[in-house]
Design a protein around this motif. Structure first.
Motif, mmCIF file in Angstrom:
data_model
loop_
_atom_site.group_PDB
_atom_site.id
_atom_site.type_symbol
_atom_site.label_atom_id
_atom_site.label_comp_id
_atom_site.label_asym_id
_atom_site.label_seq_id
_atom_site.Cartn_x
_atom_site.Cartn_y
_atom_site.Cartn_z
ATOM 1 N N ARG A 68 9.609 -5.590 1.702
ATOM 2 C CA ARG A 68 8.296 -5.651 1.061
ATOM 3 C C ARG A 68 7.605 -4.293 1.114
ATOM 4 N N GLN A 69 7.510 -3.692 2.298
ATOM 5 C CA GLN A 69 6.881 -2.389 2.423
ATOM 6 C C GLN A 69 7.689 -1.323 1.698
ATOM 7 N N ALA A 70 9.011 -1.485 1.688
ATOM 8 C CA ALA A 70 9.865 -0.520 1.004
ATOM 9 C C ALA A 70 9.571 -0.485 -0.488
ATOM 10 N N MET A 71 9.345 -1.647 -1.084
ATOM 11 C CA MET A 71 9.054 -1.698 -2.517
ATOM 12 C C MET A 71 7.712 -1.045 -2.821
ATOM 13 N N VAL A 72 6.730 -1.233 -1.938
ATOM 14 C CA VAL A 72 5.427 -0.602 -2.134
ATOM 15 C C VAL A 72 5.572 0.918 -2.126
ATOM 16 N N ARG A 73 6.280 1.416 -1.139
ATOM 17 C CA ARG A 73 6.482 2.854 -1.020
ATOM 18 C C ARG A 73 7.323 3.383 -2.184
ATOM 19 N N ARG A 74 8.353 2.652 -2.592
ATOM 20 C CA ARG A 74 9.186 3.085 -3.720
ATOM 21 C C ARG A 74 8.370 3.210 -4.995
ATOM 22 N N ASN A 75 7.551 2.199 -5.267
ATOM 23 C CA ASN A 75 6.746 2.221 -6.496
ATOM 24 C C ASN A 75 5.733 3.372 -6.477
ATOM 25 N N TRP A 76 5.223 3.687 -5.287
ATOM 26 C CA TRP A 76 4.310 4.836 -5.190
ATOM 27 C C TRP A 76 5.043 6.122 -5.566
ATOM 28 N N VAL A 77 6.286 6.282 -5.115
ATOM 29 C CA VAL A 77 7.066 7.477 -5.459
ATOM 30 C C VAL A 77 7.322 7.530 -6.957
ATOM 31 N N ILE A 78 7.627 6.380 -7.557
ATOM 32 C CA ILE A 78 7.859 6.351 -9.007
ATOM 33 C C ILE A 78 6.604 6.793 -9.756
ATOM 34 N N GLU A 79 5.459 6.298 -9.318
ATOM 35 C CA GLU A 79 4.196 6.685 -9.965
ATOM 36 C C GLU A 79 3.947 8.188 -9.792
ATOM 37 N N MET B 3 16.872 6.188 -6.592
ATOM 38 C CA MET B 3 16.527 7.525 -6.115
ATOM 39 C C MET B 3 15.146 7.535 -5.473
ATOM 40 N N ALA B 4 14.186 6.870 -6.113
ATOM 41 C CA ALA B 4 12.841 6.802 -5.559
ATOM 42 C C ALA B 4 12.839 6.081 -4.217
ATOM 43 N N GLN B 5 13.687 5.055 -4.095
ATOM 44 C CA GLN B 5 13.762 4.321 -2.829
ATOM 45 C C GLN B 5 14.285 5.215 -1.710
ATOM 46 N N LEU B 6 15.285 6.030 -2.006
ATOM 47 C CA LEU B 6 15.788 6.956 -0.995
ATOM 48 C C LEU B 6 14.737 7.999 -0.636
ATOM 49 N N ALA B 7 14.019 8.501 -1.651
ATOM 50 C CA ALA B 7 12.977 9.504 -1.398
ATOM 51 C C ALA B 7 11.814 8.917 -0.616
ATOM 52 N N ALA B 8 11.657 7.612 -0.645
ATOM 53 C CA ALA B 8 10.559 6.964 0.074
ATOM 54 C C ALA B 8 10.852 6.809 1.556
ATOM 55 N N LEU B 9 12.094 7.043 1.989
ATOM 56 C CA LEU B 9 12.495 6.736 3.358
ATOM 57 C C LEU B 9 12.067 7.753 4.415
ATOM 58 N N PRO B 10 12.040 9.063 4.156
ATOM 59 C CA PRO B 10 11.772 10.003 5.256
ATOM 60 C C PRO B 10 10.469 9.757 6.000
ATOM 61 N N LYS B 11 9.445 9.301 5.323
ATOM 62 C CA LYS B 11 8.147 9.109 5.986
ATOM 63 C C LYS B 11 8.240 8.104 7.128
ATOM 64 N N ALA B 12 8.928 6.980 6.901
ATOM 65 C CA ALA B 12 9.063 5.953 7.936
ATOM 66 C C ALA B 12 10.346 5.165 7.651
ATOM 67 N N PRO B 13 11.523 5.688 8.055
ATOM 68 C CA PRO B 13 12.792 5.069 7.686
ATOM 69 C C PRO B 13 12.996 3.662 8.236
ATOM 70 N N SER B 14 12.260 3.292 9.271
ATOM 71 C CA SER B 14 12.374 1.923 9.781
ATOM 72 C C SER B 14 11.410 0.978 9.065
ATOM 73 N N ARG B 15 10.175 1.428 8.914
ATOM 74 C CA ARG B 15 9.157 0.571 8.278
ATOM 75 C C ARG B 15 9.402 0.414 6.786
ATOM 76 N N ASP B 16 9.780 1.498 6.115
ATOM 77 C CA ASP B 16 9.955 1.469 4.662
ATOM 78 C C ASP B 16 11.393 1.209 4.250
ATOM 79 N N ASN B 17 12.145 0.562 5.126
ATOM 80 C CA ASN B 17 13.571 0.356 4.869
ATOM 81 C C ASN B 17 13.787 -0.793 3.900
#
Length: 826
Positions: A222-233, A202-216
């Motif tokens: 790699r960038q997707a995991m960084v963004r996902r973990n930020w959402v979890i925090e 769920m956090a990974q999906l919520a991380a996508l709107p900001k940059a769906p290509s970069r955070d894919n």
């Protein structure tokens, strides 16, 4: 003191000036900008772009067609944790601000001023602002666009509830890989529904709107995991999840991978027909984006059986003609490089159920092969006994005595899984088509237009025109029965020579075995597919009469040859047209039209198209002809059948009030052949199965089967068309380039086994359907040698059925075989 007063006055002046300027600016914005803002009310009726979907009769997804993958979902159906994940990532104050988060906006303005207007900066857009931008504005980066976005957000907040806005956002947002909305994203990345997503997902999906290509998580893990973990925090910081849940989610690996549309039933040829039908009715733009759902007549169990029958039948034919060798031979250095080997195998696409593999080692007793996924399998000599070398069409080499006679290291070959066992296979040279329909309605139950749609989209059921051979004979016989012949009529099976000016030389048709059998009853001629009897019948009843008569079965008259070769099936016809015509023999004599759509619904579930299905009705009176209209007042009569929904007309309109109330009467299928003639042909085709060229169908153990084989000159086309249990099915097998299939490849050997395999599944649970003898038929005993009615007690007499007004004369022993015998016509 004076200086202080001056400063106070100056401050008041500047404040008043600023207030005046601000008021003027707001007024100008209100006058110039606000009136140009779009009507927010349209958001309530917004139609999200949803792809076209095609379903089987039992609800299995057959195709999903469109540029955007989207499945709208109501907010109350979205798991609460998933909603909180998006709020944490995008706008945690969403339910508290009026549409604009002033803190975020001020922060964005300061950053913009600090950068001197150069480059993008975080703009503090709320979810409402994002909805405004997605639906009404562009992605242009400018102060003007931002101002319009903010004003529109305030307007949206005044006219819509928070939940309505949030629901639009979750369904509209682009989340990468053609996925629009959270349902599509869950299926694209995780192949699952919303209810089964983990917190990390769920956090990974919520991380996508900001940059769906970069955070894919697929293209940029790699960038997707960084963004996902930020959402979890963030979710933990805001109190949405516990510390334990946070730790578990942070430890979860990236499980995303691409999942295409979940096609539940492989029926691409019917899906393509449905797609084209919708485009013809609504246009391509509307068809692909309107969220339409086409509910077809195809039944999943029958379609799967048809697919399997075609694949098994083509493999059986191909094996009879030997092993043509590997598709490729890889160099030894590639076999030693695992990455290079894997890459080369990925370049070889699968064809139907034939997967590529490479031989990595072999000896006399077995071979070791590797699949694309790295799986290692073993083939033994026993499984390769069929692989005799192909020499030419009718010639094979010796049976292999060692595995190395067939497979050596570096060979790229095909494998096929049969009952969980891998078998050596090859892409067949031949092609096949199979179609089945309900005899009473024309509903198409299964259709296979070839081996593999992705390799060749040509639909051999509807587009391929081939000669039906002897499977065309029942139409000649029906015309003859209505021209005065009976099943007991004697026709001489003897050589015929036709001098036709249109031909370069005289035409001399023969039987398949090049034998002649002398005077033959029509029933026997049908059972054993005697060609010369059919030719003599056609020559006697006349070409014009026969073409007119047979065209009533649904064939175009211009497609029927104007020559005696028509008796042997020289017309070029599609398998679908032949199947449709045979329906008249299975349903009592009525013409039905092929139907493959039950209904079409829109994104709101409303039926927007429901085709009219003419139905057979033996007890209904023949429809009266429409009265002629005066030319000056001639108007096209309203169409019969089900009412179509006109979404452009509001309910209660004048047009609606003119509609008649009550159920509509479906149109009645026209009769094309009398019930008596249809029954007689059905009876003769039943004998083809029980005694003649269709005997392989006896393996089904049913009494209601009937059909006819067909084989054309030089063994180019093989057919079996038959029916039972209310289902009519046709199988064609041949070469696309019209080459010969080879010696002994006849309809009964090549096409009929596919029909049997399919019907074994299609007829499960269907009771036997034997036609009732119609009024107007009479049963009499005949002498099988003369076709005349036998006297009581005549040895060897057999029963036969006739039109009641066309019984043969009583046999007179003193005149048996005389020159004036009316049933020894030739």
């Amino acid at each position: 003191m004076l200086r202080l007063k001056f400063l106070i006055k100056f401050s008041i002046y500047m404040f008043s000036l600023a207030l005046l300027a601000g008021t003027a600016g707001i007024g100008a914005i209100w006058v110039l900008v606000v009136p140009t803002l779009p009507d927010v009310e349209s958001l309530r009726d917004i139609r999200l772009q949803v792809p076209l979907r095609v379903f089987s009769e039992d609800g299995a997804l057959m195709a999903e067609i469109g540029e955007q993958r989207r499945t709208p979902v109501a907010l109350d159906e979205v798991p609460e944790t998933l909603r909180l994940a998006f709020l944490a990532a995008e706008d945690d104050r969403f339910y508290r601000h009026p549409g604009i988060d002033w803190r975020g906006t001020l922060r964005g303005a300061l950053l913009y001023a600090r950068s001197l207007g150069q480059g993008r900066v975080p703009g503090g857009s709320t979810i409402t602002q994002q909805v405004a931008r997605r639906f009404f504005l562009t992605t242009e980066y400018s102060v003007t666009r931002k101002l319009r976005e903010m004003l529109l957000a305030l307007k949206i907040e005044r006219e819509m509830s928070k939940d309505e806005i949030f629901e639009l956002y979750l369904n509209k947002e682009f989340l990468g890989h053609r996925a629009y909305g959270i349902v599509a994203a869950a299926r694209v990345y995780y192949g699952t529904d919303l209810e089964t997503l983990t917190i990390a997902q769920m956090a990974q999906l919520a991380a996508l709107p900001k940059a769906p290509s970069r955070d894919n998580p697929i293209s940029g893990p790699r960038q997707a995991m960084v963004r996902r973990n930020w959402v979890i925090e963030r979710m933990h910081h805001l109190g949405y999840i516990s510390s334990e849940a946070r730790d578990e989610a942070l430890a979860a690996p990236n499980t995303a991978r691409y999942h295409g549309p979940v096609i539940e039933l492989n029926a691409p040829w019917v899906a393509e027909m449905a797609r084209q039908e919708l485009i013809d009715r609504f246009g391509s733009e509307e068809a692909y984006a309107g969220g339409y759902q086409i509910h077809t007549t195809v039944r999943s169990s029958m379609q799967r059986a048809a697919d399997e029958a075609v694949r098994d039948g083509l493999q059986a034919y191909d094996r009879r003609h030997g092993w043509r060798g590997p598709e490729q031979q890889l160099a030894p250095e590639i076999l030693e490089d695992a990455a290079a080997l894997e890459q080369r195998l990925r370049e070889v696409r699968a064809v139907a159920d034939l997967v590529p593999a490479v031989v990595v080692a072999s000896d006399d007793e077995q071979a070791w092969l590797q699949l694309r996924d790295g799986e290692q399998i073993t083939l033994t000599l026993e499984s390769l006994t069929w692989a005799r070398p192909f020499l030419e069409l009718n010639s094979l080499g010796s049976r292999p005595t060692a595995v190395t006679d067939v497979l050596v290291p570096g060979d790229v070959v095909r494998l096929r899984s049969v009952e969980d066992q891998w078998q050596l296979a090859q892409v067949p040279r031949a092609e096949a088509a199979l179609v089945a329909m309900e005899a009473d309605s024309g509903a198409i139950l299964a259709m296979v237009g070839g081996l593999d749609f992705s390799r060749n989209q040509f639909n051999r059921v509807t587009q391929s025109r081939r000669q039906p051979g002897s499977s065309f004979k029942p139409f000649i016989y029906a015309a003859a029965l209505d021209h005065g012949y009976t099943p007991a009529s004697m026709v001489n099976d003897a050589p015929v020579v036709v001098d036709d000016p249109s031909l370069e030389r005289a035409w001399r048709p023969t039987n398949f075995g090049r034998r002649f059998h002398g005077p033959t009853r029509l029933r026997e001629a049908m059972i054993h597919s005697r060609n010369l009897v059919s030719v003599r019948l056609l020559m006697d009843i006349g070409l014009d009469y026969a073409r007119d008569y047979i065209s009533d079965f649904g064939f175009e008259r211009t497609d029927l040859p104007n020559g005696p070769s028509m008796a042997l099936g020289s017309a070029s016809l599609t398998p679908l047209s032949v199947t449709t015509a045979y329906s008249a023999f299975a349903n009592g004599g009525y013409a039905v039209e092929p139907q493959f759509i039950h209904r079409v619904t829109d994104g709101f579930g409303r039926t927007v198209y429901e085709p009219e299905w003419p139905r057979i009705c033996p007890d209904c009176p023949e429809p009266r002809p429409e009265p002629a209209l005066e030319e000056d007042n001639a108007e096209e009569p309203p169409p019969a059948g089900p009412r179509r929904v006109d979404l452009s007309q509001p309910e209660g309109s004048a047009e609606d009030s003119a509609e008649l109330v009550g159920p509509t009467i479906p149109p009645i299928a026209p009769r094309v052949v009398s019930a008596q003639t249809s029954w007689l042909i059905h009876s003769m085709l039943s004998d083809v199965v029980s005694e003649g060229t269709g005997r392989r169908a006896l393996a089904l153990g049913r009494q209601d089967l009937a059909g006819k084989t067909g084989t054309t000159n030089d063994l180019r086309d093989t057919w079996f068309v038959g029916f039972g249990g209310g289902i009519v099915a046709t199988v064609w097998l041949g070469m696309d380039d019209n080459d010969s299939l080879g010696r002994q490849e006849q309809g009964g050997r090549t096409a009929l086994p596919l029909w049997v395999d399919f019907m074994e599944v299609a007829l499960q649970g269907r009771p036997e359907r034997l036609p009732a003898e119609p009024v107007g038929l009479a049963r009499a005993m005949i002498n099988p040698d003369s076709g005349l009615r036998a006297r009581p007690g005549t040895p060897g007499a057999i029963p036969e059925w006739f039109h009641a007004d066309n019984l043969p004369p009583l046999e007179d022993p003193s005149e048996r075989g005389g020159e004036d015998d009316p049933y020894d016509i030739f």
